[in-house]
Design a protein around this motif. Structure first.
Motif, mmCIF file in Angstrom:
data_model
loop_
_atom_site.group_PDB
_atom_site.id
_atom_site.type_symbol
_atom_site.label_atom_id
_atom_site.label_comp_id
_atom_site.label_asym_id
_atom_site.label_seq_id
_atom_site.Cartn_x
_atom_site.Cartn_y
_atom_site.Cartn_z
ATOM 1 N N VAL A 115 7.807 50.034 42.782
ATOM 2 C CA VAL A 115 8.217 51.176 43.585
ATOM 3 C C VAL A 115 8.279 52.368 42.639
ATOM 4 O O VAL A 115 8.993 52.334 41.642
ATOM 5 N N ALA A 116 7.510 53.417 42.936
ATOM 6 C CA ALA A 116 7.436 54.578 42.050
ATOM 7 C C ALA A 116 8.354 55.691 42.533
ATOM 8 O O ALA A 116 8.486 55.933 43.738
ATOM 9 N N VAL A 117 8.977 56.378 41.569
ATOM 10 C CA VAL A 117 9.827 57.537 41.854
ATOM 11 C C VAL A 117 9.147 58.763 41.255
ATOM 12 O O VAL A 117 8.827 58.782 40.061
ATOM 13 N N VAL A 118 8.903 59.781 42.077
ATOM 14 C CA VAL A 118 8.194 60.973 41.629
ATOM 15 C C VAL A 118 8.966 62.222 42.044
ATOM 16 O O VAL A 118 9.780 62.189 42.974
ATOM 17 N N GLY A 119 8.683 63.333 41.360
ATOM 18 C CA GLY A 119 9.318 64.596 41.717
ATOM 19 C C GLY A 119 9.211 65.602 40.600
ATOM 20 O O GLY A 119 8.861 65.264 39.461
ATOM 21 N N ARG A 120 9.516 66.845 40.911
ATOM 22 C CA ARG A 120 9.488 67.906 39.921
ATOM 23 C C ARG A 120 10.543 67.674 38.848
ATOM 24 O O ARG A 120 11.526 66.946 39.055
ATOM 25 N N SER A 121 10.329 68.300 37.704
ATOM 26 C CA SER A 121 11.317 68.227 36.638
ATOM 27 C C SER A 121 12.657 68.753 37.134
ATOM 28 O O SER A 121 12.729 69.736 37.881
ATOM 29 N N ASN A 122 13.723 68.068 36.741
ATOM 30 C CA ASN A 122 15.090 68.482 37.051
ATOM 31 C C ASN A 122 15.443 68.373 38.535
ATOM 32 O O ASN A 122 16.390 69.014 38.995
ATOM 33 N N VAL A 123 14.702 67.535 39.290
ATOM 34 C CA VAL A 123 15.004 67.372 40.707
ATOM 35 C C VAL A 123 16.046 66.283 40.943
ATOM 36 O O VAL A 123 16.589 66.163 42.038
ATOM 37 N N GLY A 124 16.316 65.452 39.902
ATOM 38 C CA GLY A 124 17.363 64.448 40.028
ATOM 39 C C GLY A 124 16.895 63.007 40.033
ATOM 40 O O GLY A 124 17.597 62.127 40.539
ATOM 41 N N LYS A 125 15.724 62.710 39.426
ATOM 42 C CA LYS A 125 15.228 61.335 39.419
ATOM 43 C C LYS A 125 16.146 60.405 38.622
ATOM 44 O O LYS A 125 16.447 59.291 39.061
ATOM 45 N N SER A 126 16.575 60.837 37.447
ATOM 46 C CA SER A 126 17.457 59.997 36.633
ATOM 47 C C SER A 126 18.796 59.773 37.329
ATOM 48 O O SER A 126 19.352 58.673 37.307
ATOM 49 N N SER A 127 19.318 60.804 37.978
ATOM 50 C CA SER A 127 20.575 60.671 38.715
ATOM 51 C C SER A 127 20.416 59.686 39.870
ATOM 52 O O SER A 127 21.335 58.912 40.173
ATOM 53 N N LEU A 128 19.251 59.706 40.515
ATOM 54 C CA LEU A 128 18.974 58.745 41.589
ATOM 55 C C LEU A 128 19.029 57.317 41.058
ATOM 56 O O LEU A 128 19.695 56.448 41.635
ATOM 57 N N ILE A 129 18.323 57.055 39.963
ATOM 58 C CA ILE A 129 18.264 55.700 39.405
ATOM 59 C C ILE A 129 19.654 55.236 38.987
ATOM 60 O O ILE A 129 20.067 54.104 39.260
ATOM 61 N N ASN A 130 20.400 56.111 38.329
ATOM 62 C CA ASN A 130 21.755 55.752 37.905
ATOM 63 C C ASN A 130 22.666 55.460 39.104
ATOM 64 O O ASN A 130 23.487 54.541 39.066
#
Length: 222
Positions: A26-41
């Motif tokens: 399952v891939a997570v994509v998005g612009r820089s600083n959109v909150g991908k790391s916060s989502l995973i955490n």
């Protein structure tokens, strides 16, 4: 599934040719600083699992997180940050397009979008890249992040606009801070990674050399 996703950091890779195999991704994509790391955490209920960078555009690696059944959550590099050198930016956009179009065990893509900005030109280009696979059965979810910063009226308006932009695709409001949508998204990812009836999702058989100069790497900054 009840509770957070059981995620373990596996490795980082510079190119898809060095990625380890996985029964489902399952891939997570998005612009820089959109909150991908916060989502995973938030999904793992672990504040330090994915590094939250204070400098947008710094993370330029593919980061892999495993699930107990061997499936993988794939955190692709953020795109669209102007301070990243153009050569590196184009290379990573080609890597992402290659991955999203050809990875055989990719089951779903989660795109993060800041609803205060809406879908940008780069987001729309990424949608065009994956649309053939979505039509062929790839699961696709757009998360409108940082929903805690929106009023109810603003949230409803953002959902309506995003629904039009994604041609009626699946949408959810999400806030890692308030844990809005966390349990629902974790359940979705768990289902995608463990679905015993999954049979394919329209991956192409193109060679990596075909991605040397795609339009996805040559767009202006949004």
């Amino acid at each position: 599934m009840t509770g957070p996703l059981q995620l373990t950091f596996v490795t980082s890779a510079v190119d898809i040719s060095t990625l380890p195999g996985s029964p489902a991704e399952v891939a997570v994509v998005g612009r820089s600083n959109v909150g991908k790391s916060s989502l995973i955490n938030a999904l793992a209920n672990h504040k330090q699992l994915a590094r939250v960078s204070k400098t947008p555009g710094r993370t330029q690696l593919i980061n892999l997180f495993s699930m107990p059944n061997g499936s993988t959550l794939v955190d692709l590099p953020g795109y669209g940050y102007a301070a990243v050198p153009k050569e590196a930016k184009l290379r990573w956009q080609r890597v992402m397009a290659n991955y999203l179009m050809t990875r055989p065990n990719l089951r779903a893509v989660v795109m993060l979008c800041d609803p205060r900005r809406g879908l940008t030109e780069l987001d729309e280009i990424l949608l065009d890249v994956i649309r053939p696979r979505v039509t062929a059965g790839l699961d696709f979810l757009v998360l409108l992040t940082k929903a805690d910063k929106l009023t109810r009226v603003e949230a409803n308006k953002a959902m309506s606009i995003a629904k039009l932009q994604t041609a009626g695709g699946s949408l959810k409001l999400f806030s890692a801070l308030k844990r809005q949508g966390v349990d629902e998204v974790a359940e979705l990812l768990h289902q995608w990674a463990h679905d015993p009836n999954w049979t394919g999702n329209g991956q192409t058989s193109r060679d990596a050399s075909d991605f040397g100069d795609q339009s996805v790497g040559d767009v202006p900054e949004a």
